[in-house]
Design an enzyme around this catalytic site. Sequence first.
Site, PDB file in Angstrom:
ATOM      1  N   LYS A 131     -13.670 -11.454 -21.525  1.00 26.24           N
ATOM      2  CA  LYS A 131     -14.949 -12.130 -21.750  1.00 26.24           C
ATOM      3  C   LYS A 131     -15.579 -11.463 -22.966  1.00 26.24           C
ATOM      4  CE  LYS A 131     -17.528 -15.357 -19.889  1.00 26.24           C
ATOM      5  NZ  LYS A 131     -17.098 -16.593 -19.225  1.00 26.24           N
ATOM      6  N   ASP A 171     -19.035 -20.458 -23.627  1.00 27.83           N
ATOM      7  CA  ASP A 171     -19.742 -20.127 -22.382  1.00 27.83           C
ATOM      8  C   ASP A 171     -21.215 -20.420 -22.679  1.00 27.83           C
ATOM      9  OD1 ASP A 171     -19.256 -18.672 -19.624  1.00 27.83           O
ATOM     10  OD2 ASP A 171     -21.050 -17.725 -20.404  1.00 27.83           O
TER      11      ASP A 171
HETATM   12  P1  NDP Z   1     -24.834 -23.860 -21.014  1.00 29.17           P
HETATM   13  O1  NDP Z   1     -25.380 -22.939 -22.016  1.00 29.17           O
HETATM   14  O2  NDP Z   1     -24.279 -25.161 -21.444  1.00 29.17           O
HETATM   15  O3  NDP Z   1     -25.918 -24.175 -19.872  1.00 29.17           O
HETATM   16  C1  NDP Z   1     -26.533 -23.174 -19.146  1.00 29.17           C
HETATM   17  C2  NDP Z   1     -27.630 -23.816 -18.311  1.00 29.17           C
HETATM   18  O4  NDP Z   1     -28.212 -22.835 -17.462  1.00 29.17           O
HETATM   19  C3  NDP Z   1     -28.765 -24.372 -19.155  1.00 29.17           C
HETATM   20  O5  NDP Z   1     -29.344 -25.456 -18.504  1.00 29.17           O
HETATM   21  C4  NDP Z   1     -29.726 -23.191 -19.213  1.00 29.17           C
HETATM   22  O6  NDP Z   1     -31.063 -23.554 -19.468  1.00 29.17           O
HETATM   23  C5  NDP Z   1     -29.592 -22.656 -17.814  1.00 29.17           C
HETATM   24  N1  NDP Z   1     -29.927 -21.236 -17.786  1.00 29.17           N
HETATM   25  C6  NDP Z   1     -29.304 -20.226 -18.446  1.00 29.17           C
HETATM   26  N2  NDP Z   1     -29.896 -19.052 -18.192  1.00 29.17           N
HETATM   27  C7  NDP Z   1     -30.902 -19.339 -17.352  1.00 29.17           C
HETATM   28  C8  NDP Z   1     -31.868 -18.551 -16.708  1.00 29.17           C
HETATM   29  N3  NDP Z   1     -31.922 -17.225 -16.902  1.00 29.17           N
HETATM   30  N4  NDP Z   1     -32.745 -19.182 -15.889  1.00 29.17           N
HETATM   31  C9  NDP Z   1     -32.687 -20.536 -15.693  1.00 29.17           C
HETATM   32  N5  NDP Z   1     -31.781 -21.325 -16.290  1.00 29.17           N
HETATM   33  C10 NDP Z   1     -30.908 -20.732 -17.086  1.00 29.17           C
HETATM   34  O7  NDP Z   1     -23.730 -23.004 -20.202  1.00 29.17           O
HETATM   35  P2  NDP Z   1     -22.550 -23.532 -19.299  1.00 29.17           P
HETATM   36  O8  NDP Z   1     -22.970 -24.738 -18.563  1.00 29.17           O
HETATM   37  O9  NDP Z   1     -21.319 -23.542 -20.105  1.00 29.17           O
HETATM   38  O10 NDP Z   1     -22.395 -22.284 -18.276  1.00 29.17           O
HETATM   39  C11 NDP Z   1     -23.168 -22.199 -17.090  1.00 29.17           C
HETATM   40  C12 NDP Z   1     -22.512 -21.188 -16.166  1.00 29.17           C
HETATM   41  O11 NDP Z   1     -21.176 -21.608 -15.869  1.00 29.17           O
HETATM   42  C13 NDP Z   1     -22.381 -19.773 -16.718  1.00 29.17           C
HETATM   43  O12 NDP Z   1     -22.488 -18.861 -15.661  1.00 29.17           O
HETATM   44  C14 NDP Z   1     -20.955 -19.751 -17.256  1.00 29.17           C
HETATM   45  O13 NDP Z   1     -20.445 -18.428 -17.314  1.00 29.17           O
HETATM   46  C15 NDP Z   1     -20.254 -20.556 -16.179  1.00 29.17           C
HETATM   47  N6  NDP Z   1     -18.990 -21.136 -16.577  1.00 29.17           N
HETATM   48  C16 NDP Z   1     -18.888 -21.953 -17.677  1.00 29.17           C
HETATM   49  C17 NDP Z   1     -17.671 -22.506 -18.016  1.00 29.17           C
HETATM   50  C18 NDP Z   1     -17.531 -23.479 -19.126  1.00 29.17           C
HETATM   51  O14 NDP Z   1     -16.434 -24.039 -19.288  1.00 29.17           O
HETATM   52  N7  NDP Z   1     -18.574 -23.771 -19.886  1.00 29.17           N
HETATM   53  C19 NDP Z   1     -16.440 -22.171 -17.274  1.00 29.17           C
HETATM   54  C20 NDP Z   1     -16.679 -21.394 -16.084  1.00 29.17           C
HETATM   55  C21 NDP Z   1     -17.896 -20.871 -15.792  1.00 29.17           C
HETATM   56  P3  NDP Z   1     -31.585 -23.563 -21.006  1.00 29.17           P
HETATM   57  O15 NDP Z   1     -30.929 -24.745 -21.648  1.00 29.17           O
HETATM   58  O16 NDP Z   1     -33.057 -23.667 -20.873  1.00 29.17           O
HETATM   59  O17 NDP Z   1     -31.136 -22.246 -21.568  1.00 29.17           O
END
Ligand code: NDP
Length: 452
Positions: A131, A171
Amino acid sequence: MSYAPLPDPVRPAFEVAVARNRGDDAFLQAVHEVFASLGPVLDAEPELRELALLERIVEPERQLVFRVPWVDDRGRVHVQRGFRVEFNGALGPYKGGLRFHPSVDLDVVKALAFEQTFKNALTGLALGGAKGGSDFDPKGRSDAEVMRFCQSFMTELHRHLGEHTDVPAGDIGVGQRELGYLFGQYRRLTNRFEAGVLTGKGLGWGGSPARKEATGYGLAYFADHVAHARGAPLEGATCVMSGSGNVALYAIAKLQQLGARVIACSDSSGALHDPEGLDLDVLLELKERRRERLGAYVVARPDARFHEGASVWALDLACDAAFPCATQNDVDAAAAHRLVAAGATLVAEGANMPCTPEAIAVLREANVAFAPGKAANAGGVAVSGLEMRQNAQRETWPFDRVDQRLQELMHGVFDRCRTTAEELGRPEDYLDGANVAGFRRVAETMHELGVV
Ligand code: NDP
């Protein structure tokens, strides 16, 4: 930080990890969660102790921390920190995403890389675990600023990457725009069009169809298996989600296709409730194309309500299933109690480590089926593996072929968790099933490779 007592055979290795990683709470939380499942394995295979397998498996093979200087649009110089933790390469090239978010530090990256090692093992593919990321915040930055940051980041990182060595993906905060800038700089520095060095690429430059959808779709496929095993399919179920990023949006899409109704989601500015069911087209336009705040949704859908600054779990919405898809430690014990009271019988983690250990204990105690992220969100890395395969063959498969393989791979992940949980005598314990199945594959391979 205090930890619940661990079974005897794993306690000494955990104590070593605590001594070596003082203050690294996220990492130790991830290690504790895996070790808590491993007592029966160590009892059955005492030679693992002589081989110091636990001590080796918690020590990253390599940890890189580097300076990333960049210049903003007004000519001001900023300095960010970059990270890459190459945790375990026993099964294949190091593989795992890059996260750009102010909360990123070595502890978080190490925890995610440890998790990734077992997740990748569960897919059955030949992928090691890693990571990376930076404390850079792309929010509010212009495209030119993001590009200069990505170029500076890759200028250091490129020397550690390679299609057979280490293959990052996206991510939080790293989507196709960032991957494009990173890949462009890699190609320029190495003078090689080495498509297999990054996954999640654009379709025009080596990306795989369905990679964008893969984690969310895979989460829904996994949850559907869990729900069917309980005799309560997702069709007709009411679902609540946190996050509205890549994982959440495509989980909503697939859950809707499976006949579920998703009524709420969130972002870091608040929580959205649409009692009629979320309108995916409006969400995609807002969050994916325009990168706007979630509150703007109510302009298109006036019957929906946006709760500024609220957590989606605090809305106490009656639901059958919950999908935390935002970030780590998003569901604590209080939120878990509220979910149980709201009627949830299934919680599937789309994010990495979104439920605290206390929350997981509450859910298990209440007989809620719990699908841990290392299994339930493995669809993203699984399709990344397929992207690497397409790149090696210089092919692009049709969307349906990739989606079909994704369904098969998620079925395989579910089967590995379920079969292992059955062996342990607790068929619905997908957490222990995932931890033990992932651990066994990595540990057996490390054993066969000798003390390296
Ligand atoms: P994105 O950046 O696309 O989306 C993240 C989402 O979570 C956004 O809506 C963001 O809000 C919200 N968010 C982030 N931090 C906070 C916080 N502290 N409080 C409230 N909301 C929060 O990321 P992904 O969708 O790609 O990833 C989401 C999760 O999934 C992570 O844990 C990642 O490690 C995991 N993951 C992702 C994969 C992938 O293929 N993308 C694969 C496997 C796991 P805002 O837009 O306001 O920041």
